[in-house]
Design a protein around this motif. Sequence first.
Motif, PDB file in Angstrom:
ATOM      1  N   VAL A 175       0.828  -1.204   0.000  1.00  0.00           N
ATOM      2  CA  VAL A 175       0.000   0.000   0.000  1.00  0.00           C
ATOM      3  C   VAL A 175       0.867   1.261   0.000  1.00  0.00           C
ATOM      4  CG1 VAL A 175      -1.518   1.345   1.521  1.00  0.00           C
ATOM      5  CG2 VAL A 175      -2.043  -1.042   1.014  1.00  0.00           C
ATOM      6  N   LEU A 176       1.925   1.230   0.808  1.00  0.00           N
ATOM      7  CA  LEU A 176       2.757   2.432   0.940  1.00  0.00           C
ATOM      8  C   LEU A 176       3.597   2.721  -0.298  1.00  0.00           C
ATOM      9  CD1 LEU A 176       4.042   2.160   4.637  1.00  0.00           C
ATOM     10  CD2 LEU A 176       2.190   3.572   3.727  1.00  0.00           C
ATOM     11  N   PHE A 177       4.023   1.656  -1.009  1.00  0.00           N
ATOM     12  CA  PHE A 177       4.995   1.886  -2.086  1.00  0.00           C
ATOM     13  C   PHE A 177       4.494   1.552  -3.489  1.00  0.00           C
ATOM     14  CE2 PHE A 177       7.424   1.144   1.829  1.00  0.00           C
ATOM     15  CZ  PHE A 177       8.106   2.362   1.900  1.00  0.00           C
ATOM     16  N   ASP A 178       3.414   0.759  -3.578  1.00  0.00           N
ATOM     17  CA  ASP A 178       2.944   0.353  -4.908  1.00  0.00           C
ATOM     18  C   ASP A 178       1.533   0.842  -5.233  1.00  0.00           C
ATOM     19  OD1 ASP A 178       5.331  -1.026  -5.141  1.00  0.00           O
ATOM     20  OD2 ASP A 178       4.479  -2.911  -4.396  1.00  0.00           O
ATOM     21  N   MET A 179       0.869   1.465  -4.270  1.00  0.00           N
ATOM     22  CA  MET A 179      -0.512   1.874  -4.507  1.00  0.00           C
ATOM     23  C   MET A 179      -0.721   3.293  -3.988  1.00  0.00           C
ATOM     24  SD  MET A 179      -2.440  -1.637  -3.201  1.00  0.00           S
ATOM     25  CE  MET A 179      -4.077  -1.278  -3.855  1.00  0.00           C
ATOM     26  N   THR A 180      -1.661   4.001  -4.608  1.00  0.00           N
ATOM     27  CA  THR A 180      -2.070   5.302  -4.063  1.00  0.00           C
ATOM     28  C   THR A 180      -3.238   5.068  -3.104  1.00  0.00           C
ATOM     29  OG1 THR A 180      -3.750   5.700  -5.744  1.00  0.00           O
ATOM     30  CG2 THR A 180      -1.466   6.351  -6.274  1.00  0.00           C
ATOM     31  N   PRO A 181      -3.533   6.050  -2.260  1.00  0.00           N
ATOM     32  CA  PRO A 181      -4.704   5.886  -1.376  1.00  0.00           C
ATOM     33  C   PRO A 181      -5.983   5.587  -2.151  1.00  0.00           C
ATOM     34  CG  PRO A 181      -3.350   7.697  -0.603  1.00  0.00           C
ATOM     35  CD  PRO A 181      -2.759   7.262  -1.919  1.00  0.00           C
ATOM     36  N   LEU A 182      -6.150   6.226  -3.305  1.00  0.00           N
ATOM     37  CA  LEU A 182      -7.360   5.964  -4.092  1.00  0.00           C
ATOM     38  C   LEU A 182      -7.348   4.551  -4.660  1.00  0.00           C
ATOM     39  CD1 LEU A 182      -7.888   9.375  -5.949  1.00  0.00           C
ATOM     40  CD2 LEU A 182      -8.978   8.519  -3.863  1.00  0.00           C
ATOM     41  N   ASP A 183      -6.150   4.034  -5.002  1.00  0.00           N
ATOM     42  CA  ASP A 183      -6.052   2.636  -5.467  1.00  0.00           C
ATOM     43  C   ASP A 183      -6.548   1.682  -4.376  1.00  0.00           C
ATOM     44  OD1 ASP A 183      -4.919   3.350  -7.864  1.00  0.00           O
ATOM     45  OD2 ASP A 183      -2.848   3.039  -7.189  1.00  0.00           O
ATOM     46  N   VAL A 184      -6.158   1.977  -3.139  1.00  0.00           N
ATOM     47  CA  VAL A 184      -6.548   1.109  -2.012  1.00  0.00           C
ATOM     48  C   VAL A 184      -8.058   1.142  -1.832  1.00  0.00           C
ATOM     49  CG1 VAL A 184      -6.297   0.717   0.465  1.00  0.00           C
ATOM     50  CG2 VAL A 184      -4.322   1.473  -0.880  1.00  0.00           C
ATOM     51  N   ILE A 185      -8.618   2.343  -1.862  1.00  0.00           N
ATOM     52  CA  ILE A 185     -10.072   2.467  -1.690  1.00  0.00           C
ATOM     53  C   ILE A 185     -10.811   1.769  -2.837  1.00  0.00           C
ATOM     54  CG2 ILE A 185     -11.959   4.145  -1.703  1.00  0.00           C
ATOM     55  CD1 ILE A 185     -10.065   6.032  -0.128  1.00  0.00           C
ATOM     56  N   ASP A 186     -10.313   1.956  -4.050  1.00  0.00           N
ATOM     57  CA  ASP A 186     -10.940   1.284  -5.199  1.00  0.00           C
ATOM     58  C   ASP A 186     -10.875  -0.236  -5.050  1.00  0.00           C
ATOM     59  OD1 ASP A 186     -11.684   3.596  -6.411  1.00  0.00           O
ATOM     60  OD2 ASP A 186      -9.953   3.693  -7.768  1.00  0.00           O
ATOM     61  N   ALA A 187      -9.728  -0.732  -4.566  1.00  0.00           N
ATOM     62  CA  ALA A 187      -9.581  -2.178  -4.382  1.00  0.00           C
ATOM     63  C   ALA A 187     -10.613  -2.702  -3.393  1.00  0.00           C
ATOM     64  CB  ALA A 187      -8.166  -2.505  -3.898  1.00  0.00           C
ATOM     65  N   LEU A 188     -10.824  -1.959  -2.322  1.00  0.00           N
ATOM     66  CA  LEU A 188     -11.822  -2.407  -1.336  1.00  0.00           C
ATOM     67  C   LEU A 188     -13.227  -2.353  -1.910  1.00  0.00           C
ATOM     68  CD1 LEU A 188     -10.842  -1.155   2.226  1.00  0.00           C
ATOM     69  CD2 LEU A 188     -10.633  -3.399   1.209  1.00  0.00           C
ATOM     70  N   LYS A 189     -13.500  -1.319  -2.713  1.00  0.00           N
ATOM     71  CA  LYS A 189     -14.834  -1.228  -3.327  1.00  0.00           C
ATOM     72  C   LYS A 189     -15.059  -2.390  -4.292  1.00  0.00           C
ATOM     73  CE  LYS A 189     -16.212   2.998  -4.503  1.00  0.00           C
ATOM     74  NZ  LYS A 189     -16.125   4.382  -5.044  1.00  0.00           N
ATOM     75  N   VAL A 190     -14.030  -2.707  -5.087  1.00  0.00           N
ATOM     76  CA  VAL A 190     -14.155  -3.831  -6.030  1.00  0.00           C
ATOM     77  C   VAL A 190     -14.292  -5.160  -5.287  1.00  0.00           C
ATOM     78  CG1 VAL A 190     -12.934  -5.142  -7.819  1.00  0.00           C
ATOM     79  CG2 VAL A 190     -12.914  -2.633  -7.872  1.00  0.00           C
ATOM     80  N   SER A 191     -13.611  -5.277  -4.158  1.00  0.00           N
ATOM     81  CA  SER A 191     -13.655  -6.542  -3.408  1.00  0.00           C
ATOM     82  C   SER A 191     -15.063  -6.841  -2.900  1.00  0.00           C
ATOM     83  CB  SER A 191     -12.690  -6.492  -2.213  1.00  0.00           C
ATOM     84  OG  SER A 191     -13.209  -5.696  -1.162  1.00  0.00           O
ATOM     85  N   GLY A 192     -15.852  -5.776  -2.658  1.00  0.00           N
ATOM     86  CA  GLY A 192     -17.208  -5.986  -2.144  1.00  0.00           C
ATOM     87  C   GLY A 192     -17.261  -6.207  -0.646  1.00  0.00           C
ATOM     88  N   LEU A 193     -16.154  -5.961   0.059  1.00  0.00           N
ATOM     89  CA  LEU A 193     -16.153  -6.157   1.511  1.00  0.00           C
ATOM     90  C   LEU A 193     -17.155  -5.218   2.164  1.00  0.00           C
ATOM     91  CD1 LEU A 193     -14.849  -7.388   4.106  1.00  0.00           C
ATOM     92  CD2 LEU A 193     -13.242  -5.463   4.064  1.00  0.00           C
ATOM     93  N   ARG A 194     -18.009  -5.796   3.026  1.00  0.00           N
ATOM     94  CA  ARG A 194     -18.984  -5.007   3.788  1.00  0.00           C
ATOM     95  C   ARG A 194     -18.719  -5.182   5.272  1.00  0.00           C
ATOM     96  NH1 ARG A 194     -24.637  -6.674   0.896  1.00  0.00           N
ATOM     97  NH2 ARG A 194     -25.507  -5.350   2.527  1.00  0.00           N
ATOM     98  N   GLY A 195     -19.133  -4.191   6.040  1.00  0.00           N
ATOM     99  CA  GLY A 195     -18.864  -4.217   7.477  1.00  0.00           C
ATOM    100  C   GLY A 195     -19.417  -5.466   8.137  1.00  0.00           C
ATOM    101  N   ARG A 196     -18.581  -6.118   8.929  1.00  0.00           N
ATOM    102  CA  ARG A 196     -18.993  -7.363   9.584  1.00  0.00           C
ATOM    103  C   ARG A 196     -19.567  -7.138  10.975  1.00  0.00           C
ATOM    104  NH1 ARG A 196     -18.549  -8.926   4.713  1.00  0.00           N
ATOM    105  NH2 ARG A 196     -17.089 -10.574   4.135  1.00  0.00           N
ATOM    106  N   GLY A 197     -19.740  -5.876  11.362  1.00  0.00           N
ATOM    107  CA  GLY A 197     -20.248  -5.608  12.707  1.00  0.00           C
ATOM    108  C   GLY A 197     -21.759  -5.628  12.809  1.00  0.00           C
ATOM    109  N   GLY A 198     -22.458  -5.631  11.677  1.00  0.00           N
ATOM    110  CA  GLY A 198     -23.908  -5.700  11.758  1.00  0.00           C
ATOM    111  C   GLY A 198     -24.605  -4.992  10.622  1.00  0.00           C
ATOM    112  N   ALA A 199     -24.226  -3.744  10.338  1.00  0.00           N
ATOM    113  CA  ALA A 199     -24.963  -2.963   9.344  1.00  0.00           C
ATOM    114  C   ALA A 199     -24.662  -3.404   7.920  1.00  0.00           C
ATOM    115  CB  ALA A 199     -24.630  -1.487   9.512  1.00  0.00           C
TER     116      ALA A 199
END
Length: 626
Positions: A175-199
């Motif tokens: 993340v620090l050396f090969d990706m930008t912050p927006l790349d990281v956020i995009d990766a999470l959006k593409v992954s489809g990860l949703r909060g596991r706490g309830g909502a």
Amino acid sequence: MKLKNTDALNALRAQSLELMGSRQATNSVSTEKALVRHVMVCGGPGCHSSGSPRIAEVLEEELNQRGLSEQVKVFQPGCFGFCEKGPMIEIHPDNITYCEVSAEDVATIVEEHFIKGNTIEHLLYMDPNTKERFATNLPFYDGQLRIALRNVGYIAPENILEYFAVDGYQALAKVLFDMTPLDVIDALKVSGLRGRGGAGFPTGSKWEFTRKSEADQRYIICNADEGDPGAFMDRSVLEGDPHSVLEAMLIAGSAIGASEGFIYVRAEYPAAIHRLKIAIAQAREYGLLGKNILGSDFSFDIELKYGAGAFVCGEETALIHSIEGSRGEPTVKPPFPAQKGLWGKPTCVNNVETLANIPAIILKGADWFSGIGTEKSKGTKVFALAGKVNSVGLVEVPMGTTLRQIIFNMGGGIKGHKTFKAAQTGGPSGGCIPTKFLDTPIDYESLASIGSMMGSGGLIVLDEDDCMVNIARFFLEFTMDESCGRCTACRVGTKRLYEILTKITEGKGTLEDLDNMEKLCNIIKDTALCGLGQSAPNPILSTLKYFREEYLAHVVDKTCPAGVCKNLLKYEITDKCVGCTLCVKKCPMNCITGASKKRHTIDQERCLKCGACMEQCRVVGAIIRR
């Protein structure tokens, strides 16, 4: 030793692989190390309370006395998950699991397994239905996919070098050396990860909202205030793999532009706190927390905050107020914490299980993660399987797995060959799912469509002996006690619901009570301030919907079909009574009369309904419970 760059991190990883020895089947481990056996003694809360620390201690003593301490090493990792059969030990590279081990078994294990090379049959897991024994590949784990729990029960949680050995902090470096912050956020959006706490809110979107909020400071908070009764998945991650949470918080901080993070953890989790403190100190020692992490311009640090055990502090705005030193009460949204959170600054709150997924997603890729699960619910979910099931414990399964697979395959079916009645998911605010929905795929949308919810992952199995009215009352009592009291709908509404349910279980309910209760449930759902209040009526609404006949039996027939509600029970002596007088002698109220060899009778006015007469009677059908 502070790591100045990724080369130093990679070099340390290569060195650390040796520590894994026979647990790591790679060419990176020397032959000498690979031949050393590793005995993993489960250190999860269930096994710990059953004496696993003593087992590890005695095992080390026995190995020392036998001169085997160099050939066999003992470790206490986190929870294996299969709590039903604890304390458990796993032996590598033999690939053998022993169940229900005691300190008294240790000498036999050393003599038979390590010296003579024999497998100890009676310590192997035995399937309760087929009576087949398993040395490995236990049915409990068949069908599970461990992502959030990938290191729990595998690495020594107090040794950061073992975390390095399993690619620890490699995702951060990427993340620090090969990706930008927006790349990281995009990766999470593409992954489809949703909060596991309830909502179940999309994690990538939450990070994006926080990053877009203009401010001179942003915060990331790890919600470790696990309050659902019986749930311990977050606790297991914190105790068994604390560095994965720290690494995920670092990644989140880098992505949203935060330099400070907080872990809000229950003070009643002392082992989790202990290991988090060790992990934070180790991360600082290696320069993974603090200034210019891995030689980058990113700086970040983490502070622990302790919760006092209030259920409402699992709600993010209440949690934030608690960290600020105020009373833990929720507030109306918007503004959302991503806009105005801790001390008025944009704040991202993610729970432990959500964070534990993130390093794996960064390393393996968003497409890998999104390929697991269903169309709208990606990845896996950890459930705390409990109740009337043969194998209780933690299970992590791909989204879309059915309740039937969890309960009857991994869980081994219903205890005592009883009949399944319902599964309660989503904690105290979840719903009760009847038999006809056993094959429903578990994901956020499917559970909501049948009146339940994912929640944080509590899964309680109920059988024919459970009264659904009493179950609803049990959960209402919890939410009533835990209401913060701020909004009238929750504070007064749950109290009134509890009173009506109590009235029904005492045989004093009316049909009008059922109608009023249903109306009040819907009012609370529409008007309560926070999600906890809004979901509090779920146990009542779902049991009214799927088990209405049980409510009618209580209200109209004044009976409890499951025989649970004491005021509705009635014990009667039938014509089969042979007049042995055994029940007369055992009745604590002396309310059974009758001469020897004559049919006895029970004075219903004085009967306590304790059931002692029925327990003692040796003639089947002579005493019945209605």
